[in-house]
Design a protein around this motif. Sequence first.
Motif, PDB file in Angstrom:
ATOM      1  N   TYR A   1      -2.473  -4.441  -9.037  1.00 36.09           N
ATOM      2  CA  TYR A   1      -3.023  -3.106  -9.296  1.00 36.09           C
ATOM      3  C   TYR A   1      -3.737  -2.546  -8.058  1.00 36.09           C
ATOM      4  N   ALA A   2      -4.351  -3.461  -7.288  1.00 33.69           N
ATOM      5  CA  ALA A   2      -5.115  -3.008  -6.115  1.00 33.69           C
ATOM      6  C   ALA A   2      -4.209  -2.353  -5.062  1.00 33.69           C
ATOM      7  N   MET A   3      -2.904  -2.656  -5.103  1.00 29.84           N
ATOM      8  CA  MET A   3      -1.982  -2.071  -4.116  1.00 29.84           C
ATOM      9  C   MET A   3      -1.588  -0.644  -4.486  1.00 29.84           C
TER      10      MET A   3
ATOM     11  N   SER B   1       4.160 -12.122 -11.532  1.00 30.81           N
ATOM     12  CA  SER B   1       3.194 -11.807 -12.592  1.00 30.81           C
ATOM     13  C   SER B   1       2.253 -10.719 -12.086  1.00 30.81           C
ATOM     14  N   ILE B   2       1.751  -9.938 -13.046  1.00 26.27           N
ATOM     15  CA  ILE B   2       0.922  -8.782 -12.676  1.00 26.27           C
ATOM     16  C   ILE B   2      -0.546  -9.118 -12.909  1.00 26.27           C
TER      17      ILE B   2
ATOM     18  N   ILE C   1       2.924   0.261 -12.691  1.00 24.01           N
ATOM     19  CA  ILE C   1       2.554  -1.150 -12.871  1.00 24.01           C
ATOM     20  C   ILE C   1       2.099  -1.393 -14.315  1.00 24.01           C
ATOM     21  N   GLU C   2       1.358  -0.430 -14.860  1.00 21.01           N
ATOM     22  CA  GLU C   2       0.978  -0.558 -16.287  1.00 21.01           C
ATOM     23  C   GLU C   2       2.235  -0.670 -17.151  1.00 21.01           C
TER      24      GLU C   2
ATOM     25  N   LYS D   1       0.873  -1.188   0.000  1.00 22.22           N
ATOM     26  CA  LYS D   1       0.000   0.000   0.000  1.00 22.22           C
ATOM     27  C   LYS D   1       0.903   1.229   0.000  1.00 22.22           C
ATOM     28  N   ASN D   2       0.312   2.382  -0.226  1.00 27.57           N
ATOM     29  CA  ASN D   2       1.138   3.593  -0.353  1.00 27.57           C
ATOM     30  C   ASN D   2       1.933   3.867   0.936  1.00 27.57           C
TER      31      ASN D   2
END
Length: 368
Positions: free
Chosen positions: A197-199, A191-192, A216-217, A175-176
């Motif tokens: 993405y939720a993090m 693997s992504i 992440i993208e 998390k941030n």
Amino acid sequence: MQKLNWRRIVLKVGSALIAPEQDGCRSRYLLTIAQFIVRCRAQGIEVILVSSGSVAAGSHLFPEQEKRSVTMKKAMAAAGQTEMMAMWDRFFDFPSAQILLTHGDLRDRERYTSIRETVFTLLEHGVLPIINENDTVTTDDLKVGDNDNLSAMVAAAADADALMIFSDVDGLYDKNPNLHEDAVLLPEIDSIDESIYAMAGCATSAVGTGGMKTKIEAAEKATSHGITTFILNGFKEETFNRLLAGDNPGTIFKPYEKPMQEAVHWMTHTANEQGEVVVEGSFDESLKDEDGCIRSDEIVAVHGEFGVGDTILVRSDDGTRLAKATANYSSCLLNFIADNEQSEFSEKMQDSIGPVVSEKDIALLEKS
Ligand SMILES: Nc1ncnc2c1ncn2[C@@H]1O[C@H](COP(=O)(O)OP(=O)(O)O)[C@@H](O)[C@H]1O
Ligand SMILES: N[C@@H](CCC(=O)OP(=O)(O)O)C(=O)O
């Protein structure tokens, strides 16, 4: 020092490293990054730099109350870009070259190929390419919008084997870390998926664009092309020493074992669709038939205007996005064929041109 086995790397440097106080460029962090570039080149590694920061660097030249407007940001970028290039150039005793790009350039196959050739020529002659988005000319439709995704597109175009995204945090946390004291650094991502993405949260600095989501993208784009991707802290000298020692000082995203071919990767991650054709059912069946292609009689609808060679979306009649593909027919011709399905002319046309899209020009998409 251990010899690193990268052949060509793309380094992406975030705005906070260029202009930490938003009052012009500062050499404080850039000097260490420049030294890293020099040391990589000394080991025979080709380096491409994607440098953010033109808006942050040019910000001090304009009145505070006017800075929010898009026009003013473009002016800040135009002025800041010169300042930033001058700063980078001062660090090197080899030449550097400025390349300003938009998504409009990258998604056009001809311009994309031209960009690739220019980058390869610069590298061949020992010139350091320094790339940024051409913020002055972008519109909502034309822009990539963030340099994380831009750096991944560049890394794929340049056939790099590593992408290093230097930011203001040590890597990807669960998390941030700027909002949660108990956030944990994730050193390795195999693997992504949605859980990764939720993090990702937004940027918390005044100058960053996109935060972790766009990183992440970028990692997803790059790793699918076989490019090892790092998210790293560019503020810490230790980061660069550890990289040169062969360590991972941040988060490493492992490359796909079976990377996409260059043309398929470009179609999936860089090109925009110009129109779409709708087919019945899942179209997996069409690919299984002997030609592995879609013929015009399998198409139930054509949307938008596209020409031969344009990228189109293949959608099933239930709305599922199935694939991106290169069109062998224009939308105009496809509509004509649909209106004159039984005519001899239409039959002949299909026999001479062949399928609407063929297997080698199809990039299958995750079903969504
Ligand atoms: N899960 C996370 N892990 C690390 N940083 C995160 C996370 N979620 C959000 N962030 C934010 O992303 C920021 C980095 O992105 P950004 O400000 O866009 O940097 P840059 O200018 O280097 O592109 C961090 O400073 C942090 O506030
Ligand atoms: N093209 C913009 C940078 C956009 C951007 O993605 O910034 P950052 O999140 O700091 O990498 C500029 O030069 O200011």
